[in-house]
Every structure is written in structure tokens, then in C-alpha cells.
Design an enzyme around this catalytic site. Structure first.
Site, PDB file in Angstrom:
ATOM      1  N   GLY A 124       0.807  -1.217   0.000  1.00 54.31           N
ATOM      2  CA  GLY A 124       0.000   0.000   0.000  1.00 54.31           C
ATOM      3  C   GLY A 124       0.839   1.266   0.000  1.00 54.31           C
ATOM      4  O   GLY A 124       1.135   1.825   1.073  1.00 54.31           O
ATOM      5  N   THR A 126       0.601   3.790  -3.138  1.00 54.13           N
ATOM      6  CA  THR A 126      -0.061   4.842  -3.922  1.00 54.13           C
ATOM      7  C   THR A 126      -1.306   5.382  -3.218  1.00 54.13           C
ATOM      8  O   THR A 126      -2.071   4.624  -2.621  1.00 54.13           O
ATOM      9  CB  THR A 126      -0.464   4.273  -5.304  1.00 54.13           C
ATOM     10  OG1 THR A 126       0.703   3.746  -5.928  1.00 54.13           O
ATOM     11  CG2 THR A 126      -1.083   5.340  -6.194  1.00 54.13           C
ATOM     12  N   GLY A 131       0.887   9.543  -6.761  1.00 56.57           N
ATOM     13  CA  GLY A 131       1.225   8.334  -7.501  1.00 56.57           C
ATOM     14  C   GLY A 131       2.721   8.304  -7.757  1.00 56.57           C
ATOM     15  O   GLY A 131       3.496   7.760  -6.961  1.00 56.57           O
ATOM     16  N   GLN A 335      -2.646  -7.549 -34.932  1.00 56.80           N
ATOM     17  CA  GLN A 335      -2.572  -7.294 -36.374  1.00 56.80           C
ATOM     18  C   GLN A 335      -2.427  -8.611 -37.148  1.00 56.80           C
ATOM     19  O   GLN A 335      -3.067  -8.799 -38.185  1.00 56.80           O
ATOM     20  CB  GLN A 335      -1.376  -6.361 -36.661  1.00 56.80           C
ATOM     21  CG  GLN A 335      -1.515  -5.553 -37.926  1.00 56.80           C
ATOM     22  CD  GLN A 335      -2.657  -4.539 -37.851  1.00 56.80           C
ATOM     23  OE1 GLN A 335      -3.100  -4.175 -36.773  1.00 56.80           O
ATOM     24  NE2 GLN A 335      -3.147  -4.126 -38.997  1.00 56.80           N
ATOM     25  N   GLU A 362       4.469   0.498 -10.854  1.00 56.34           N
ATOM     26  CA  GLU A 362       5.851   0.365 -10.353  1.00 56.34           C
ATOM     27  C   GLU A 362       6.772   1.374 -11.066  1.00 56.34           C
ATOM     28  O   GLU A 362       7.920   1.069 -11.390  1.00 56.34           O
ATOM     29  CB  GLU A 362       6.333  -1.076 -10.475  1.00 56.34           C
ATOM     30  CG  GLU A 362       5.439  -2.005  -9.655  1.00 56.34           C
ATOM     31  CD  GLU A 362       6.094  -3.268  -9.147  1.00 56.34           C
ATOM     32  OE1 GLU A 362       7.329  -3.306  -9.104  1.00 56.34           O
ATOM     33  OE2 GLU A 362       5.354  -4.175  -8.770  1.00 56.34           O
ATOM     34  N   THR A 364       6.040   4.735 -13.910  1.00 56.31           N
ATOM     35  CA  THR A 364       5.647   4.815 -15.322  1.00 56.31           C
ATOM     36  C   THR A 364       6.898   4.802 -16.208  1.00 56.31           C
ATOM     37  O   THR A 364       8.031   4.970 -15.724  1.00 56.31           O
ATOM     38  CB  THR A 364       4.874   6.128 -15.592  1.00 56.31           C
ATOM     39  OG1 THR A 364       5.764   7.231 -15.337  1.00 56.31           O
ATOM     40  CG2 THR A 364       3.652   6.273 -14.698  1.00 56.31           C
ATOM     41  N   SER A 365       6.687   4.686 -17.511  1.00 56.91           N
ATOM     42  CA  SER A 365       7.829   4.724 -18.442  1.00 56.91           C
ATOM     43  C   SER A 365       8.580   6.056 -18.320  1.00 56.91           C
ATOM     44  O   SER A 365       9.811   6.095 -18.417  1.00 56.91           O
ATOM     45  CB  SER A 365       7.352   4.535 -19.889  1.00 56.91           C
ATOM     46  OG  SER A 365       6.990   3.186 -20.097  1.00 56.91           O
TER      47      SER A 365
HETATM   48  P1  FAD Z   1       0.645  10.224 -12.038  1.00 60.84           P
HETATM   49  O1  FAD Z   1       1.742  10.088 -11.083  1.00 60.84           O
HETATM   50  O2  FAD Z   1      -0.457  11.201 -11.755  1.00 60.84           O
HETATM   51  O3  FAD Z   1       1.160  10.331 -13.480  1.00 60.84           O
HETATM   52  C1  FAD Z   1       0.335  10.714 -14.608  1.00 60.84           C
HETATM   53  C2  FAD Z   1       1.253  10.967 -15.809  1.00 60.84           C
HETATM   54  O4  FAD Z   1       2.201  12.008 -15.494  1.00 60.84           O
HETATM   55  C3  FAD Z   1       2.095   9.737 -16.184  1.00 60.84           C
HETATM   56  O5  FAD Z   1       2.239   9.680 -17.576  1.00 60.84           O
HETATM   57  C4  FAD Z   1       3.440  10.023 -15.541  1.00 60.84           C
HETATM   58  O6  FAD Z   1       4.513   9.359 -16.207  1.00 60.84           O
HETATM   59  C5  FAD Z   1       3.530  11.550 -15.703  1.00 60.84           C
HETATM   60  N1  FAD Z   1       4.425  12.137 -14.712  1.00 60.84           N
HETATM   61  C6  FAD Z   1       4.281  12.202 -13.359  1.00 60.84           C
HETATM   62  N2  FAD Z   1       5.335  12.804 -12.799  1.00 60.84           N
HETATM   63  C7  FAD Z   1       6.188  13.123 -13.810  1.00 60.84           C
HETATM   64  C8  FAD Z   1       7.475  13.753 -13.882  1.00 60.84           C
HETATM   65  N3  FAD Z   1       8.124  14.176 -12.787  1.00 60.84           N
HETATM   66  N4  FAD Z   1       8.029  13.922 -15.112  1.00 60.84           N
HETATM   67  C9  FAD Z   1       7.401  13.468 -16.234  1.00 60.84           C
HETATM   68  N5  FAD Z   1       6.195  12.871 -16.227  1.00 60.84           N
HETATM   69  C10 FAD Z   1       5.600  12.692 -15.030  1.00 60.84           C
HETATM   70  N6  FAD Z   1       0.357   1.133  -6.291  1.00 60.84           N
HETATM   71  C11 FAD Z   1       0.679   0.559  -5.103  1.00 60.84           C
HETATM   72  O7  FAD Z   1       1.126   1.237  -4.178  1.00 60.84           O
HETATM   73  N7  FAD Z   1       0.517  -0.777  -4.901  1.00 60.84           N
HETATM   74  C12 FAD Z   1       0.016  -1.594  -5.864  1.00 60.84           C
HETATM   75  O8  FAD Z   1      -0.116  -2.803  -5.639  1.00 60.84           O
HETATM   76  C13 FAD Z   1      -0.357  -1.024  -7.124  1.00 60.84           C
HETATM   77  N8  FAD Z   1      -0.934  -1.786  -8.097  1.00 60.84           N
HETATM   78  C14 FAD Z   1      -1.454  -1.176  -9.208  1.00 60.84           C
HETATM   79  C15 FAD Z   1      -2.230  -1.922 -10.102  1.00 60.84           C
HETATM   80  C16 FAD Z   1      -2.835  -1.303 -11.197  1.00 60.84           C
HETATM   81  C17 FAD Z   1      -3.690  -2.112 -12.122  1.00 60.84           C
HETATM   82  C18 FAD Z   1      -2.630   0.082 -11.418  1.00 60.84           C
HETATM   83  C19 FAD Z   1      -3.276   0.789 -12.593  1.00 60.84           C
HETATM   84  C20 FAD Z   1      -1.850   0.811 -10.555  1.00 60.84           C
HETATM   85  C21 FAD Z   1      -1.265   0.206  -9.443  1.00 60.84           C
HETATM   86  N9  FAD Z   1      -0.553   0.946  -8.494  1.00 60.84           N
HETATM   87  C22 FAD Z   1      -0.175   0.376  -7.293  1.00 60.84           C
HETATM   88  C23 FAD Z   1      -0.370   2.385  -8.678  1.00 60.84           C
HETATM   89  C24 FAD Z   1       0.701   2.740  -9.689  1.00 60.84           C
HETATM   90  O9  FAD Z   1       1.970   2.445  -9.188  1.00 60.84           O
HETATM   91  C25 FAD Z   1       0.501   4.222 -10.060  1.00 60.84           C
HETATM   92  O10 FAD Z   1      -0.676   4.276 -10.851  1.00 60.84           O
HETATM   93  C26 FAD Z   1       1.687   4.795 -10.781  1.00 60.84           C
HETATM   94  O11 FAD Z   1       2.773   4.939  -9.905  1.00 60.84           O
HETATM   95  C27 FAD Z   1       1.385   6.163 -11.419  1.00 60.84           C
HETATM   96  O12 FAD Z   1       0.789   7.019 -10.499  1.00 60.84           O
HETATM   97  P2  FAD Z   1      -0.573   7.810 -10.911  1.00 60.84           P
HETATM   98  O13 FAD Z   1      -1.502   6.797 -11.473  1.00 60.84           O
HETATM   99  O14 FAD Z   1      -1.003   8.608  -9.767  1.00 60.84           O
HETATM  100  O15 FAD Z   1      -0.128   8.738 -12.124  1.00 60.84           O
END
Ligand code: FAD
Length: 383
Positions: A124, A126, A131, A335, A362, A364-365
Site C-alpha cells: 500500500g 499509492t 502516484g 494485427q 511500479e 511509469t515509463s
Molecule cells: P501520475 O503520477 O499522476 O502520473 C500521470 C502521468 O504524469 C504519467 O504519464 C506520468 O509518467 C507523468 N508524470 C508524473 N510525474 C512526472 C514527472 N516528474 N516527469 C514526467 N512525467 C511525469 N500502487 C501501489 O502502491 N501498490 C500496488 O499494488 C499497485 N498496483 C497497481 C495496479 C494497477 C492495475 C494500477 C493501474 C496501478 C497500481 N498501483 C499500485 C499504482 C501505480 O503504481 C501508479 O498508478 C503509478 O505509480 C502512477 O501514479 P498515478 O496513477 O497517480 O499517475
């Protein structure tokens, strides 16, 4: 780095594949449709050692080196990414963190159940407002005598509604990463409520949950590691977790490749199998190269862990490349299948839907690129 698998690794791969071909592959479409795996499979996977990888035998584990772990994750990803996620989180993020940072009491309390697959862990970190910027989390744990009382909310937590224990990150100190502490919270604690999030694009077989924590009381002995060290525990877990995600993505690429080769060999158009068309072979070649490249990057990162060398950047590279490759492979496979790839009678649309989230969680890209960029330039571009 040894490019040949040894006998034990091959035996584990074959055992894992045989089990998953029988117990998971025939059911994955149904699990996907009804948004839940059959959780009865989890203790069976525990018997086989999936939940005990990397954990010493005295706590119920099967030990095993890092490459064997990658092989297990690849086979799970090849069969069903939802199952891979359950294992990755429960074994990779939770059990291994307990092994690394826990007291003997914590290890004996949680590891036997987690390695058997009779108990499940969730991670836990996020929150709705934090995020990528996890170090700014706001869930609060305040000291009350010998206990801590936790209030806050988490979102997108894999296994949240199935878990017996949550490795929960909460703020015990001031702002920033240094104010965060890790706790092992039993999910049957009063005030701990998990709710399943429905309507996901992929990974529909696994429970992804919101957690609400309202006055959740845990003893000070539930702190994992030292107070204020929670963020570094989370980050080091995620570094290793990225290798697990990458290995699962290799499995997705491999599954896309195998399905495409089989289909292209059978399906005929213009009086010839699809496999005879150069443009179809182009897509198959792309998947084949992606599978090898992603696997090599993943094993490279695993090999660094095995040799106790710095592996964080290698894990980011593997996770970034393999997750993007899995999305590419899912697209190529659809495809190759044409219209049939778009319906759930065939698995390739599921491979793409499952792959898509791998570029998000874990880290994002974009976050992986910032980590790699920071390692290359010495300059942090996070803020
Ligand atoms: P944001 O942080 O709001 O990002 C949105 C966009 O902004 C992305 O494209 C991101 O790359 C970009 N961005 C953000 N900051 C920057 C920056 N500094 N520079 C450039 N671009 C940026 N979390 C847990 O803790 N435990 C879990 O078990 C877990 N399981 C998951 C399972 C699923 C199916 C999903 C969808 C998510 C899960 N997560 C979990 C959460 C996941 O790790 C987060 O969704 C992820 O870290 C991205 O956070 P966010 O969704 O708030 O996106």
C-alpha cells in the site's frame, strides 16, 4: 553472465509451464470476463514454490537464484498476467521486504503463510493524490502509547481485497520521504476497509483495490524496519519489483510471438498461409527480437542482484524496455490475427490489455526514463 540455463532452472521452467498450461491457460479468458481468478489456484501455486521464490526454506520458501525468479515470472506472464501480479506483489514486494527488513518475530508471523500461498500480501503505497510522487504521501500514523493509529486512503492496491497483510506506508514524521514509516498491517484490523475497483482495461483477473484506513490501531512491533525508513524500503522493493514486472512482460511478448507464429502458419489468405507474407514475417521478427532483447535486459538486472552489485538503473532499463515491448507485441499480435485478434475467443487482445498497465505501475515509463537519465547525467529532473 551465463546465457545457458542450468538443469534446476530448466526443470523449474518446465514444471511451471506444465502447471500453468493445465491450471491457468484454459481458464484465463473466463477469469478475465468475470473479473476474478479462481483463488483456489493460489495454494496450489504455493505448493509448487511460486510464492516461496527467494525465501529461505526455514520460512517455507524454496530459495532459488534471481534468474530462476525471472523464469517463474516469465512463465506466469506467458500464461496469465493477473496471476503474475498476485505473485509479484505477495512474494516480490511483501514477503521479500519482510525477509530483508523484518524482525524474526515478523518473519515467523507472516512468511510461512505467504510462501504457502494460503495468505496473501498487498503493498500500500499509492494514494489518490500521490502516484509518481509517492514520497509526498499523506496517510498518517500517529503514536498513541505503545501503538500507532493510522488514518488515510490508498488506491490501485493489487490484492487489496484478498490480502491478509498490507505492507503499508504512512507518515510518522514531517514532510518528504524521510517522514515515512513502513507497517505490517493485518487487513482484519478494525477500521481497515478494502473495496475492489471494477472496470479495468486489463489485469481483470486480479483484485485492484481502494483502501480506507480509519483509526487503524497497530502495535509498535508492526513497524517494518526503522521508523522513518519506510520510503527507502518502498523504493528498494520497487527496484526489485521492476525486474519482476519486466520478466512478466517478457512472458507476454513470448506469448504474443508463439500465438502469432501458430496462427500465421494455419490461417490462409490469397491461397497461402499468412506466415508466407513478408509483411507478416516483419511483425513476427519484431516480436522475436523484442522477446530476446527484453529477456537479456531483465536477466542482466537479475544477475546484478544475484552478485550484490548496484542494479537500480538496470532494473529501470529492463522494466521500461520490456513493458513497452509487451505493448508493441500485443499490437503486432492483434494485427497478425486480423479481426479475430480483436475478440476474446483468442488471447491476443488480452495480452495487449494486460500489457498496457505495465508501462504505468511500479513507476511509469516516464519515471523510468528520469531514473535512467539521472544515472547518466547526474542531474535529477524529477522536480
Ligand atoms: P501520475 O503520477 O499522476 O502520473 C500521470 C502521468 O504524469 C504519467 O504519464 C506520468 O509518467 C507523468 N508524470 C508524473 N510525474 C512526472 C514527472 N516528474 N516527469 C514526467 N512525467 C511525469 N500502487 C501501489 O502502491 N501498490 C500496488 O499494488 C499497485 N498496483 C497497481 C495496479 C494497477 C492495475 C494500477 C493501474 C496501478 C497500481 N498501483 C499500485 C499504482 C501505480 O503504481 C501508479 O498508478 C503509478 O505509480 C502512477 O501514479 P498515478 O496513477 O497517480 O499517475
Amino acid at each position: 553472465m551465463n546465457f545457458q540455463l542450468d538443469e534446476d532452472q530448466i526443470a523449474f521452467r518446465d514444471l511451471a509451464r506444465e502447471f500453468l498450461e493445465k491450471e491457468a491457460v484454459p481458464h484465463r479468458a473466463e477469469w478475465d470476463r468475470k473479473e476474478s481468478i479462481d483463488t483456489a489456484i493460489l495454494p496450489k501455486m504455493g505448493n509448487l514454490g511460486f510464492f516461496g521464490m527467494g525465501i529461505p526454506e526455514e520460512y517455507g520458501g524454496i530459495e532459488g537464484d534471481q534468474i530462476t525468479y525471472c523464469i517463474g515470472m516469465e512463465e506466469l506472464g506467458r500464461a496469465d498476467s493477473s496471476l503474475r501480479g498476485v505473485v509479484s506483489v505477495s512474494n516480490g514486494l511483501v514477503a521479500r521486504s519482510i525477509l530483508l527488513h523484518g524482525t524474526e518475530e515478523q518473519k515467523h508471523q507472516w512468511l510461512p503463510g505467504l510462501t504457502a500461498g494460503t495468505q496473501i500480501g498487498c503493498f500500500g503505497l499509492t494514494e489518490p493524490g500521490t502516484g509518481s510522487d509517492a514520497g509526498a504521501l499523506t496517510t498518517r500514523a500517529r503514536r498513541d502509547g505503545d501503538d500507532f493509529v493510522i488514518d488515510g486512503a490508498k488506491v490501485f492496491i493489487t490484492n487489496g481485497t484478498w490480502a491478509d497483510v498490507c505492507l503499508l506506508f504512512a507518515r510518522t514524521g514531517g514532510p518528504g520521504p524521510k517522514g515515512i514509516t513502513a507497517f505490517l498491517v493485518p487487513t482484519d484490523s478494525p477500521g481497515f476497509v478494502a473495496t475492489t475497483i471494477h472496470g479495468k482495461l486489463g489485469l481483470r483477473g486480479q483484485a485492484t483495490s481502494e483502501l480506507s484506513l480509519s483509526g487503524v490501531r497497530v502495535p509498535a512491533s508492526a513497524v517494518l524496519g526503522e521508523e522513518g525508513r519506510g520510503f527507502s524500503i518502498a523504493m528498494s522493493s520497487l527496484d526489485k519489483g521492476r525486474i519482476s514486472v519486466a520478466a512478466g512482460c517478457v512472458g507476454i511478448v513470448q506469448a504474443c510471438l508463439e500465438a502469432s507464429v501458430a496462427y500465421a502458419g494455419e490461417r490462409e489468405q490469397f491461397g497461402r498461409p499468412l506466415a508466407t507474407f513478408q509483411l507478416v514475417q516483419d511483425m513476427i521478427a519484431e516480436m522475436s527480437v523484442d522477446a530476446d532483447a527484453a529477456r537479456m535486459l531483465t536477466w542482466r538486472a537479475a544477475d546484478l542482484v544475484e552478485h550484490h552489485l548496484p542494479y537500480g538503473t538496470a532494473a529501470s532499463k529492463a522494466k521500461y524496455f520490456a513493458s513497452e515491448a509487451a505493448v508493441r507485441a500485443g499490437n503486432h499480435a492483434i494485427q497478425v490475427f486480423g479481426g479475430y485478434g480483436y475478440i476474446d475467443e483468442y488471447p491476443v487482445q488480452k495480452f495487449l490489455r494486460d500489457a498496457r498497465v505495465m508501462t504505468l505501475y511500479e513507476g511509469t515509463s516516464q519515471i523510468q526514463k528520469l531514473l535512467i537519465g539521472r544515472a547518466e547525467t547526474g542531474v535529477s529532473a524529477f522536480i
